[in-house]
Design a protein around this motif. Structure first.
Motif, PDB file in Angstrom:
ATOM      1  N   PHE A 297       0.802  -1.221   0.000  1.00 48.48           N
ATOM      2  CA  PHE A 297       0.000   0.000   0.000  1.00 48.48           C
ATOM      3  C   PHE A 297       0.839   1.277   0.000  1.00 48.48           C
ATOM      4  CE2 PHE A 297      -3.683  -2.286   2.401  1.00 48.48           C
ATOM      5  CZ  PHE A 297      -4.023  -2.948   1.235  1.00 48.48           C
ATOM      6  N   LEU A 298       2.113   1.181   0.372  1.00 48.34           N
ATOM      7  CA  LEU A 298       2.954   2.371   0.510  1.00 48.34           C
ATOM      8  C   LEU A 298       4.053   2.397  -0.542  1.00 48.34           C
ATOM      9  CD1 LEU A 298       3.427   2.429   4.401  1.00 48.34           C
ATOM     10  CD2 LEU A 298       1.595   3.462   3.034  1.00 48.34           C
ATOM     11  N   ALA A 299       4.386   3.589  -0.984  1.00 52.49           N
ATOM     12  CA  ALA A 299       5.457   3.760  -1.956  1.00 52.49           C
ATOM     13  C   ALA A 299       6.802   3.843  -1.243  1.00 52.49           C
ATOM     14  CB  ALA A 299       5.233   5.035  -2.770  1.00 52.49           C
ATOM     15  N   PRO A 300       7.830   3.116  -1.716  1.00 51.33           N
ATOM     16  CA  PRO A 300       9.162   3.265  -1.127  1.00 51.33           C
ATOM     17  C   PRO A 300       9.695   4.660  -1.417  1.00 51.33           C
ATOM     18  CG  PRO A 300       9.257   1.865  -3.082  1.00 51.33           C
ATOM     19  CD  PRO A 300       7.801   2.108  -2.792  1.00 51.33           C
ATOM     20  N   LEU A 301      10.339   5.275  -0.436  1.00 48.13           N
ATOM     21  CA  LEU A 301      10.730   6.679  -0.541  1.00 48.13           C
ATOM     22  C   LEU A 301      12.232   6.897  -0.686  1.00 48.13           C
ATOM     23  CD1 LEU A 301       8.335   8.130   2.199  1.00 48.13           C
ATOM     24  CD2 LEU A 301       7.930   7.870  -0.262  1.00 48.13           C
ATOM     25  N   ASP A 302      12.999   5.820  -0.732  1.00 52.96           N
ATOM     26  CA  ASP A 302      14.439   5.958  -0.903  1.00 52.96           C
ATOM     27  C   ASP A 302      14.735   6.683  -2.221  1.00 52.96           C
ATOM     28  OD1 ASP A 302      15.373   4.056   1.392  1.00 52.96           O
ATOM     29  OD2 ASP A 302      13.862   2.933   0.275  1.00 52.96           O
ATOM     30  N   ASP A 303      15.725   7.591  -2.178  1.00 53.52           N
ATOM     31  CA  ASP A 303      16.139   8.348  -3.369  1.00 53.52           C
ATOM     32  C   ASP A 303      15.020   9.218  -3.933  1.00 53.52           C
ATOM     33  OD1 ASP A 303      18.727   7.169  -3.301  1.00 53.52           O
ATOM     34  OD2 ASP A 303      17.911   5.389  -4.292  1.00 53.52           O
ATOM     35  N   THR A 304      14.133   9.683  -3.061  1.00 55.58           N
ATOM     36  CA  THR A 304      13.088  10.605  -3.489  1.00 55.58           C
ATOM     37  C   THR A 304      13.262  11.932  -2.760  1.00 55.58           C
ATOM     38  OG1 THR A 304      11.479  10.104  -1.757  1.00 55.58           O
ATOM     39  CG2 THR A 304      11.527   8.623  -3.665  1.00 55.58           C
ATOM     40  N   GLU A 305      12.523  12.918  -3.209  1.00 57.29           N
ATOM     41  CA  GLU A 305      12.573  14.229  -2.567  1.00 57.29           C
ATOM     42  C   GLU A 305      12.161  14.139  -1.105  1.00 57.29           C
ATOM     43  OE1 GLU A 305      11.032  18.809  -3.353  1.00 57.29           O
ATOM     44  OE2 GLU A 305      10.117  17.160  -4.473  1.00 57.29           O
ATOM     45  N   ALA A 306      11.258  13.240  -0.790  1.00 58.24           N
ATOM     46  CA  ALA A 306      10.765  13.115   0.583  1.00 58.24           C
ATOM     47  C   ALA A 306      11.887  12.775   1.555  1.00 58.24           C
ATOM     48  CB  ALA A 306       9.672  12.052   0.656  1.00 58.24           C
ATOM     49  N   LEU A 307      12.883  12.019   1.084  1.00 58.17           N
ATOM     50  CA  LEU A 307      13.972  11.564   1.957  1.00 58.17           C
ATOM     51  C   LEU A 307      15.332  12.151   1.564  1.00 58.17           C
ATOM     52  CD1 LEU A 307      13.466   7.789   2.900  1.00 58.17           C
ATOM     53  CD2 LEU A 307      13.708   9.735   4.435  1.00 58.17           C
ATOM     54  N   GLU A 308      15.328  13.307   0.960  1.00 59.22           N
ATOM     55  CA  GLU A 308      16.588  13.941   0.569  1.00 59.22           C
ATOM     56  C   GLU A 308      17.505  14.181   1.767  1.00 59.22           C
ATOM     57  OE1 GLU A 308      16.026  16.508  -3.538  1.00 59.22           O
ATOM     58  OE2 GLU A 308      15.581  17.465  -1.628  1.00 59.22           O
ATOM     59  N   GLU A 309      16.904  14.418   2.928  1.00 57.61           N
ATOM     60  CA  GLU A 309      17.699  14.714   4.118  1.00 57.61           C
ATOM     61  C   GLU A 309      17.662  13.545   5.102  1.00 57.61           C
ATOM     62  OE1 GLU A 309      15.846  18.382   5.378  1.00 57.61           O
ATOM     63  OE2 GLU A 309      17.211  19.569   4.143  1.00 57.61           O
ATOM     64  N   LYS A 310      17.708  12.352   4.577  1.00 58.68           N
ATOM     65  CA  LYS A 310      17.587  11.136   5.388  1.00 58.68           C
ATOM     66  C   LYS A 310      18.581  11.100   6.540  1.00 58.68           C
ATOM     67  CE  LYS A 310      17.517   6.075   4.927  1.00 58.68           C
ATOM     68  NZ  LYS A 310      17.580   4.941   3.955  1.00 58.68           N
ATOM     69  N   ASP A 311      19.807  11.540   6.311  1.00 58.07           N
ATOM     70  CA  ASP A 311      20.841  11.478   7.344  1.00 58.07           C
ATOM     71  C   ASP A 311      20.577  12.413   8.518  1.00 58.07           C
ATOM     72  OD1 ASP A 311      22.154   9.595   5.859  1.00 58.07           O
ATOM     73  OD2 ASP A 311      23.624  10.983   5.006  1.00 58.07           O
ATOM     74  N   ALA A 312      19.647  13.345   8.358  1.00 60.69           N
ATOM     75  CA  ALA A 312      19.342  14.283   9.450  1.00 60.69           C
ATOM     76  C   ALA A 312      18.457  13.640  10.514  1.00 60.69           C
ATOM     77  CB  ALA A 312      18.654  15.530   8.897  1.00 60.69           C
ATOM     78  N   PHE A 313      17.790  12.551  10.159  1.00 59.89           N
ATOM     79  CA  PHE A 313      16.862  11.909  11.090  1.00 59.89           C
ATOM     80  C   PHE A 313      17.599  10.910  11.977  1.00 59.89           C
ATOM     81  CE2 PHE A 313      14.371  13.345   7.514  1.00 59.89           C
ATOM     82  CZ  PHE A 313      13.300  13.965   8.128  1.00 59.89           C
ATOM     83  N   GLN A 314      17.081  10.715  13.174  1.00 55.19           N
ATOM     84  CA  GLN A 314      17.695   9.776  14.093  1.00 55.19           C
ATOM     85  C   GLN A 314      17.619   8.367  13.485  1.00 55.19           C
ATOM     86  OE1 GLN A 314      15.730  10.415  17.899  1.00 55.19           O
ATOM     87  NE2 GLN A 314      15.923  12.627  17.664  1.00 55.19           N
ATOM     88  N   PRO A 315      18.756   7.665  13.427  1.00 58.04           N
ATOM     89  CA  PRO A 315      18.825   6.375  12.733  1.00 58.04           C
ATOM     90  C   PRO A 315      17.803   5.343  13.211  1.00 58.04           C
ATOM     91  CG  PRO A 315      21.026   7.160  13.234  1.00 58.04           C
ATOM     92  CD  PRO A 315      20.078   8.082  13.946  1.00 58.04           C
ATOM     93  N   ASN A 316      17.549   5.298  14.528  1.00 57.83           N
ATOM     94  CA  ASN A 316      16.602   4.294  15.017  1.00 57.83           C
ATOM     95  C   ASN A 316      15.183   4.579  14.535  1.00 57.83           C
ATOM     96  OD1 ASN A 316      16.447   6.572  16.764  1.00 57.83           O
ATOM     97  ND2 ASN A 316      15.495   5.338  18.351  1.00 57.83           N
TER      98      ASN A 316
END
Length: 422
Positions: free
Chosen positions: A108-127
């Motif tokens: 039901f959900l779209a994977p968001l890796d390499d998308t604009e939604a997750l451009e700043e992925k490293d800013a979020f807490q890893p856990n």
């Protein structure tokens, strides 16, 4: 906008009806794209902040309109499950972290890796990113986070001559008796809810299940020891008896904020309500500490919170617009605004500005977050709390023995997880 989201989600999109709420209905070829967002936050305390941010997003993005819908939290999971399996699902969902792997497993959900939604992925807490993952892909962007803590009335503790928060359950039990004898107020009131029992399992180095080993552990010696400790905190000097009524949550909360009990286990979603109580007109009277440790020395509580996810059945234009919206809502500046308005915890360190940390509730809960334990990557994990919410009140009230209750839970878990061993 980046277009990677379409390529990664195309298979799921074809499998689902591309008729999401915002999936094309009412959009003209030369007009703005309208996406639908189901917000599952509290309609009174939190939603107004999100509605204002939607307007800010639309001003900054005139080619995108957002249809805001507030869906009651206790109805949202089933509503989305039904809508996504047929048609009419929203383009964006505020999903409790336990829902993310379950919906991802269903496609039901779209994977968001390499998308604009997750451009700043490293800013979020890893856990927190880990809790948005399933089968090697990321299906949500951490929006707000939470965990449980021991919250306490500093004035009542000081009146009883106690200068520090207890660090073990035995210390809590002793402190409760002292507070009762010195102040006449109960020292602790525990919850019979499954979510609030999790720290007692963690304190013995166990959980309801071992997801990696595919084994049910709710009736293990470690789990039994933890829940024996939990059960023992409903009976004794300064310990409030178990409340098994439908309004138990409200009763415990009301007693704490009005100084009728000195300590409870609670989450940051109640910070604004703490301050409305007579006991916390002075915000600095609110003490916040990591939940007490069990016999192993382990202390911690479940990592909770919500992700923003994008519906895999939306068409290309709506997924692209949704990705831009998710990026805006999870940016450092937006998260800081949300924290200041709603007293919720940001999911990225750069949102903990000096102004945000000036709120003692937020600052206090930030200190306990490192002890929070992420949930396992198991779609059915959150469903295990349903049977527990049925059995734990019976155990706490003495209507059922712990052994019988755990045996019942083991059977219920086996039905939910037929591939797991006991």
């Amino acid at each position: 906008m980046r277009r990677g989201i379409v390529a990664t989600a195309v298979a799921a999109s074809l499998a689902l009806a591309a008729t999401a709420c915002g999936g094309g209905s009412g959009d003209s070829s030369d007009g703005p794209v309208t996406i639908t967002w189901w917000d599952t936050s509290n309609a009174t305390n939190e939603a107004p902040t999100y509605q204002a941010l939607v307007k800010d997003f639309e001003k900054a993005n005139p080619d995108i309109k957002v249809k805001y819908v507030n869906v009651p939290f206790d109805q949202a999971q089933n509503k989305f499950d039904t809508a996504a399996g047929a048609s009419g699902a929203p383009d964006v969902l505020r999903a409790e972290v336990g829902w993310t792997p379950a919906f991802a497993q269903k496609g039901f959900l779209a994977p968001l890796d390499d998308t604009e939604a997750l451009e700043e992925k490293d800013a979020f807490q890893p856990n927190l990113i880990k809790q948005a993952e399933f089968d090697g892909k990321t299906y949500g962007v951490p929006f707000v986070t939470d965990t449980l803590a021991l919250v306490y009335n500093k004035a009542l503790f000081e009146k009883a001559g106690i200068t520090e928060a207890p660090t073990t359950w035995d210390e809590l039990k002793a402190d409760a008796a002292t507070i009762k004898s010195k102040t006449g107020v109960d020292g602790y009131w525990g919850s019979t809810s499954a979510y609030y029992a999790q720290p007692f399992l963690y304190g013995e180095g166990t959980d309801t299940v071992d997801a990696e080993a595919k084994k049910i552990t709710i009736s293990s010696p470690e789990a039994k020891k933890g829940l024996t400790t939990w059960q023992g905190l409903f009976d004794g000097e300064g310990l409030h008896k178990a409340d098994t009524t439908a309004d138990a949550y409200a009763h415990i909360q009301d007693a704490f904020v009005n100084g009728k009990v000195a300590a409870i286990i609670q989450g940051p979603w109640e910070i604004t309500n703490f301050y409305k109580g007579s006991a916390f007109q002075d915000k600095n009277n609110l003490g916040i500490a990591t939940v007490p440790a069990g016999s192993t020395g382990e202390a911690g509580a479940p990592t909770g919170g919500h992700n923003l996810s994008i519906y895999a059945g939306s068409d290309e234009a709506h997924q692209e617009a949704s990705a831009a919206f998710v990026k805006f809502m999870t940016s450092a500046d937006t998260q800081a605004q949300i924290a200041l308005k709603n007293s919720t915890l940001p999911t990225r360190d750069d949102a903990y500005t000096d102004e945000v940390k000036a709120d003692p509730g937020i600052a206090g809960f930030q200190t306990v977050l490192p002890a929070a334990q992420p949930r396992p990557e198991l779609p059915e994990y959150s469903s295990l709390w349903g049977p527990m919410d049925q059995e734990l009140p019976k155990i706490a009230s003495g209507a059922e023995t712990l052994d019988k209750g755990l045996a019942t839970l083991e059977t219920a878990f086996a039905d939910l997880l037929p591939d797991f061993s006991k």
